[in-house]
Every structure is written in structure tokens, then in C-alpha cells.
Design a protein around this motif. Sequence first.
Motif, PDB file in Angstrom:
ATOM      1  N   MET A   1      48.368  38.179  28.003  1.00 51.71           N
ATOM      2  CA  MET A   1      49.060  39.009  28.993  1.00 51.71           C
ATOM      3  C   MET A   1      48.253  39.018  30.296  1.00 51.71           C
ATOM      4  N   LYS A   2      48.896  38.618  31.382  1.00 54.30           N
ATOM      5  CA  LYS A   2      48.221  38.574  32.687  1.00 54.30           C
ATOM      6  C   LYS A   2      48.704  39.721  33.555  1.00 54.30           C
ATOM      7  N   LEU A   3      47.757  40.475  34.083  1.00 56.04           N
ATOM      8  CA  LEU A   3      48.053  41.524  35.045  1.00 56.04           C
ATOM      9  C   LEU A   3      47.374  41.201  36.361  1.00 56.04           C
ATOM     10  N   ALA A   4      48.082  41.439  37.460  1.00 55.11           N
ATOM     11  CA  ALA A   4      47.505  41.264  38.791  1.00 55.11           C
ATOM     12  C   ALA A   4      47.487  42.620  39.490  1.00 55.11           C
ATOM     13  N   VAL A   5      46.380  42.911  40.160  1.00 53.52           N
ATOM     14  CA  VAL A   5      46.249  44.149  40.919  1.00 53.52           C
ATOM     15  C   VAL A   5      46.123  43.773  42.393  1.00 53.52           C
ATOM     16  N   VAL A   6      47.138  44.099  43.172  1.00 55.40           N
ATOM     17  CA  VAL A   6      47.117  43.825  44.611  1.00 55.40           C
ATOM     18  C   VAL A   6      46.492  45.040  45.291  1.00 55.40           C
ATOM     19  N   GLY A   7      45.386  44.792  45.982  1.00 60.91           N
ATOM     20  CA  GLY A   7      44.535  45.876  46.440  1.00 60.91           C
ATOM     21  C   GLY A   7      43.404  46.058  45.446  1.00 60.91           C
ATOM     22  N   LEU A  34      42.274  40.363  40.338  1.00 57.37           N
ATOM     23  CA  LEU A  34      42.149  41.332  41.423  1.00 57.37           C
ATOM     24  C   LEU A  34      42.329  40.582  42.737  1.00 57.37           C
ATOM     25  N   ALA A  35      43.341  40.961  43.493  1.00 59.79           N
ATOM     26  CA  ALA A  35      43.647  40.292  44.758  1.00 59.79           C
ATOM     27  C   ALA A  35      43.420  41.248  45.915  1.00 59.79           C
ATOM     28  N   ASP A  36      42.728  40.756  46.944  1.00 62.32           N
ATOM     29  CA  ASP A  36      42.446  41.596  48.102  1.00 62.32           C
ATOM     30  C   ASP A  36      41.928  40.691  49.224  1.00 62.32           C
ATOM     31  N   PRO A  37      42.355  40.949  50.475  1.00 63.05           N
ATOM     32  CA  PRO A  37      41.815  40.144  51.579  1.00 63.05           C
ATOM     33  C   PRO A  37      40.380  40.493  51.936  1.00 63.05           C
ATOM     34  N   ALA A  38      39.886  41.653  51.490  1.00 60.90           N
ATOM     35  CA  ALA A  38      38.516  42.089  51.804  1.00 60.90           C
ATOM     36  C   ALA A  38      37.566  41.478  50.772  1.00 60.90           C
ATOM     37  N   ASP A  74      52.591  33.647  37.387  1.00 57.10           N
ATOM     38  CA  ASP A  74      52.638  33.850  35.931  1.00 57.10           C
ATOM     39  C   ASP A  74      52.199  35.246  35.500  1.00 57.10           C
ATOM     40  N   ALA A  75      52.072  36.179  36.427  1.00 59.75           N
ATOM     41  CA  ALA A  75      51.693  37.540  36.035  1.00 59.75           C
ATOM     42  C   ALA A  75      52.854  38.218  35.325  1.00 59.75           C
ATOM     43  N   ASP A  76      52.537  38.944  34.263  1.00 63.29           N
ATOM     44  CA  ASP A  76      53.560  39.717  33.557  1.00 63.29           C
ATOM     45  C   ASP A  76      53.871  41.015  34.289  1.00 63.29           C
ATOM     46  N   ALA A  77      52.867  41.571  34.949  1.00 60.35           N
ATOM     47  CA  ALA A  77      53.058  42.784  35.742  1.00 60.35           C
ATOM     48  C   ALA A  77      52.112  42.743  36.926  1.00 60.35           C
ATOM     49  N   VAL A  78      52.560  43.305  38.032  1.00 65.13           N
ATOM     50  CA  VAL A  78      51.769  43.365  39.260  1.00 65.13           C
ATOM     51  C   VAL A  78      51.665  44.829  39.674  1.00 65.13           C
TER      52      VAL A  78
END
Length: 431
Positions: A1-7, A34-38, A74-78
Motif C-alpha cells: 500500500m502506497k501513501l503520498a503526503v503532499v506537504g 513525502l512530497a514538498d518543494p522545501a 500509483d499511490a492508493d491515497a494522497v
Amino acid sequence: MKLAVVGGGSTYTPELVDGFARLRDALPVTELVLADPAEDRLELVGGLARRMLARAGHPAAVTTTGDLDAAVADADAVLLQLRVGGQAARERDETWPLECGCVGQETTGAGGLAKALRTVPVVLDIAERVRRANPGAWIIDFTNPVGIVTRALLNEGHRAVGLCNVAIGLQRKFAALLEVEPGEVHLDHVGLNHLTWELGVRLGGPRGRDVLPGLLARHGAAIAADLRLPEPLLHRLGAVPSYYLRYFYTHDEVVAEMRDRPPRAAEVAAMERGLLEMYADPALDTKPELLAKRGGAYYSEAAVALAAALLGGGTGGTGGAGGTGGGAQVVNVRNDGTLPFLPDDAVVEVPAAVSPAGAEPLPVPPLDPLHTGLISAVTAYEHLALDAALRGGRDRVFAALLAHPLVGRYALAEKLTDRLLAHNREYLAWA
């Protein structure tokens, strides 16, 4: 299970990771992005996340990236927990409304409108990328103002549910006062995001015995002090309002308080600097105690319960951790007749049965005009705020402010409109 956290570079993220580690049976995450421009913040937070999961013996891989498309592929939830403009923009939201005698706050009033205008276009762009990458992925929105942002997502057909920690926080507090497990406490939680009342506190499920009158009789002073509201108000309401209703019920007193102290954003910014210094310590492998003061209490339990239910882990993944007990979770969801005096496309915050098919609102107690009037007025404001966020224009911003119950006066709406635009032009493509 892949989760992505924007911020994912947020100082909140270790709270979320702590929940993933503790509640792995409910939500078996194998990959966390974990995705973030910083990039500087992201690496510090990502490093701590890896150490926390390693300490817990959790097998999930943690990756960090500034590439949003790669993160959501391919994230299951964001999970969305972004803040457009950072704490600097928040500090402005908390400052310039005070110049006009209004509450300076990042989720309601004029400051809340400014945040919505900055945030909605960014979130909709992210959601389109998620849909292109994986149309079946769920979007869990924790980004304020949650009600307006979730309404924007749902109106565009995205698979989205909004989440707030107010209900779960009250559930935990009531459970402690009652000396029972949180899962035994069901809340009759009704309203809009940051505009809700607990009309009942039931033991054993949605049809259980209502113990709210006894709670107010025995613990009214403590509950009122925690909410920073007058105790007689709670007794006259016969309900427990959310903390955010103090901006409506005691507006002038709150404005006086705000003028006498630094903005909350300045305090949070200092706290964040301290947290990031802690996160940089390679020996740290647990969330620090300071994080509890940052806000977002029980965010991880609510987020894990919601994600688990949406991804097939059951409707009450952590024993009612969504804030209601009895297998239900308090979420922000399309109204569709739940509150019959509102349009179907309004977004309400109520208990819902959550499954991979989505969130289905449960029946709520009838409301009297004391509640319906304010809910209706704020819903009208949210409609106009979303219109301004999507189409821009000074007149639309003015209309939203004029409609807001905390503004509602022509000259005041004009002044607030001018200040809002002056402080946010760099974030508004149309300005």
C-alpha cells in the motif's frame, strides 16, 4: 500500500508517521512518499520518519521528493496538508483583519477567505495530477479551510474526503472525563468544518444513552475553560460548540485578546524552528513532546482510521478513531440532504459510515434555528468564497466578505477586500 503526503515537509508529519507506526494492523503501509518543494525541511522530516519507523520495526520504505507527479504515481491515497505561502502568509492573515476590527484567523473570517483564495487553485491542480496518475486513488484533505477545499474537490468529481481533528479531540476529552475508552463515545457532531456543535455524547454507539447533560452539569466549567468560552453559554446552548465558535460568540473579546499578543503564526514559526532543529538530530527516533503544542492533536489516529476505511480496512479502523465511536467517523462530505436546509452540494461535517465506496453521512439530530441560521449563513459565504477562488475578481471577493457573518457591513467589506488583495497579489493569478 502506497501513501503520498503532499506537504510532507510539514512539522506535523512525524505525528502522522507515529500513527502509521502504532496502527500498522489497521493500515499496512508499505511505501510512504513525502512530497514538498522545501527540500531542506523535507530531508529533515524524512530522516526522522525513517528513524521512527525503524524504531517501531515497521517495514515501510520512506522516500522524499519535490516531484509531485512521481510522488502520487500509483499511490492508493494522497493526504493533503499544504500551506500556500507558509507561516509568513498565515501571519498576514492573522494581522491585517485586526486593522479593521475583525478577528485575524487563518480559517475563518477575512483571513480564512485569503487562505481559501490561495489554496483552492493549488489543491485542484494537485488533484488533477492525482487523477491522471491513478483515477482510483483517494484524496484525504487536511488542508484548511477544509470545508471549502473539500467542496472544490467534490465539485470537480474527485474522490475526496475532508478531515479535521476537532471531533476526535473532543471525543478523547469526553472519554477521559467519563473514564471510558474513546471507542465507547459517540458524538452527535453536526455543522460545517470549524462550525460544529456536539448535540449529544452517547455511550455505546449512535443510539446509546446521551450523557451530555451530566457532563455539562459536572464538568461544564472545565469544558468551557478548555474552549475559552463562557460556561453559562454552554448550559444555555445545551451543547458543546467547537473552539472555533468563540470567534462568533465572543468576537469582540477575541479581537481584544489578539491585539494584545503576537500573532499565533509567529509563535508557531518559532516552534517550527525548534522542531526542525530537533528533527536534525540523528539520535531522535520518536516524535518530540514539543510537537503536541504545534496543534493537530490526534491527527494521526483520525487520518489512519479514515485511510484504512477508504482502502478496505473497515469502517472503524482504530476503534472509532474518527471521533464518533461506534464504527463511524466524523468527516467533511457532500451534504446530499443530510442537513435539509442546505444545498446538496454543500459540504458538511458529520458522522459518516466510511468504506472503499466513500463516506455516507449518517442521520443527525434535528437542529433548531440557533444552529441552522449560522450554518446557512456560513454555507452561503463558502459558496461565494469558492466562486471567488475559482473565477477571481475583486467583486467576488467583496461579495464573499459581505456575506460572512463576521463582516456583513458594506464599508468594512470594502476595507477588508482592499487589504486582502494587497497582501495576496503574488498568489492570485487574476489580481
